[in-house]
Design a protein around this motif. Structure first.
Motif, PDB file in Angstrom:
ATOM      1  N   LEU A  37       0.974  -1.319  -0.158  1.00  0.00           N
ATOM      2  CA  LEU A  37       0.154  -0.191  -0.288  1.00  0.00           C
ATOM      3  C   LEU A  37       0.661   1.225  -0.129  1.00  0.00           C
ATOM      4  N   LEU A  61      -7.043   1.051  -1.686  1.00  0.00           N
ATOM      5  CA  LEU A  61      -7.479   0.984  -3.722  1.00  0.00           C
ATOM      6  C   LEU A  61      -8.235   1.695  -4.161  1.00  0.00           C
ATOM      7  N   ALA A  63      -1.933  -1.478  -5.614  1.00  0.00           N
ATOM      8  CA  ALA A  63      -3.553  -2.019  -4.759  1.00  0.00           C
ATOM      9  C   ALA A  63      -3.695  -2.933  -4.424  1.00  0.00           C
TER      10      ALA A  63
END
Length: 289
Positions: free
Chosen positions: A199, A235, A218
């Motif tokens: 991330l 995301l 993501a």
């Protein structure tokens, strides 16, 4: 979750009690920051309760109808002179480094003294050393008033905050995108199945205008940790941007972002940030279409 202690009968060393607490709510870690707090309330636990509260004698001079309360004239005596010493050791998450530390301080509390010092070790661990010294046992009324008013301000005031940030975030802030990516990818190499590092890579890629690669990172994070509300929310944030990193443009995937926000909320119903961001997505949908 765990308690350890040294042998209380062994007088060759100080007695040590170690308590490990989960979900203590004294610190938090996010993708781009981490923070821990020191509350000083218990530093003064051996003081009488009266000396941990503001002196309100001026407000209570009248105890009954026209009956004045005489001001205190006798000295205060503590049960004993005392020194309370706290040593904190803050170990940052992987890849994090300390930001600017609180300033060292020597604070006079009437005749008593509070000292605070903060240092950083080579591995990024932050040490905090707090000492409250009553200095003496007997206080005049004026000394006790100064002590109690200042102690009350400290107890009711803000906590001491220790801040950290990822090394990659500091590099990115300085415009060193390549170095920031290398820093985060080094963390991925150490623990390739940790969704959080993917991330972090995804966020850097998005800010660098590499939207397709950011989306791939993501989605990989979501795949690695399907129970992570954070992964779904990140995301969604990335899908709100187009492939060159511009937010809410024609190339944004708002449908995918909405689905990811809903998945995050399902995993964490208390994620009010995701709820708010999801709520405003329809506002942009017709514009972008």
């Amino acid at each position: 979750s765990k308690v350890d202690r040294t042998d209380p009968a062994d007088l060759s060393q100080p007695f040590k009690l170690t308590i490990a607490c989960e979900k203590a709510r004294r610190g938090y870690t996010e993708l781009e920051s981490a923070q821990a707090a020191i509350r000083v309330d218990r530093l003064f636990q051996f003081l009488p309760e009266e000396l941990k509260q503001k002196d309100n004698s001026d407000e209570k001079k009248i105890t009954g109808p026209d009956k004045p309360k005489k001001p205190r004239t006798e000295d205060w005596w503590l049960n004993a002179a005392m020194t309370t010493e706290w040593n904190y050791r803050f170990i940052p998450p992987a890849g994090f480094v300390p930001k600017e530390l609180p300033k060292d301080a020597a604070i006079a509390l009437g005749p008593a003294q509070l000292t605070e010092t903060f240092t950083t070790e080579k591995d990024g661990v932050v040490l905090a050393h707090l000492v409250f010294d009553s200095v003496k046992r007997r206080y005049t009324v004026a000394e006790a008033t100064a002590l109690r008013n200042q102690v009350a301000d400290l107890i009711n005031g803000p906590a001491i905050l220790i801040d950290f940030e990822p090394q990659g975030e500091a590099l990115l802030r300085d415009g060193k995108v390549k170095e920031a990516l290398a820093s985060y990818r080094a963390l991925v190499a150490l623990n390739p199945n940790a969704a959080v590092h993917h991330l972090q890579v995804a966020n850097v890629l998005r800010q660098a205008g590499m939207g397709e690669a950011a989306r791939a990172e993501a989605r990989l994070a979501v795949k690695l940790d399907p129970n992570s509300a954070l992964a779904e929310r990140v995301l969604a944030e990335i899908l709100k941007h187009d492939l060159v990193g511009r937010e809410l443009r024609a190339g944004s995937d708002l449908t995918g972002a909405a689905d990811a926000y809903r998945a995050a909320i399902k995993l964490d119903p208390d994620d009010h940030t995701a709820q708010g961001d999801l709520a405003i997505l329809p506002e942009y949908d017709s514009v972008l279409l």
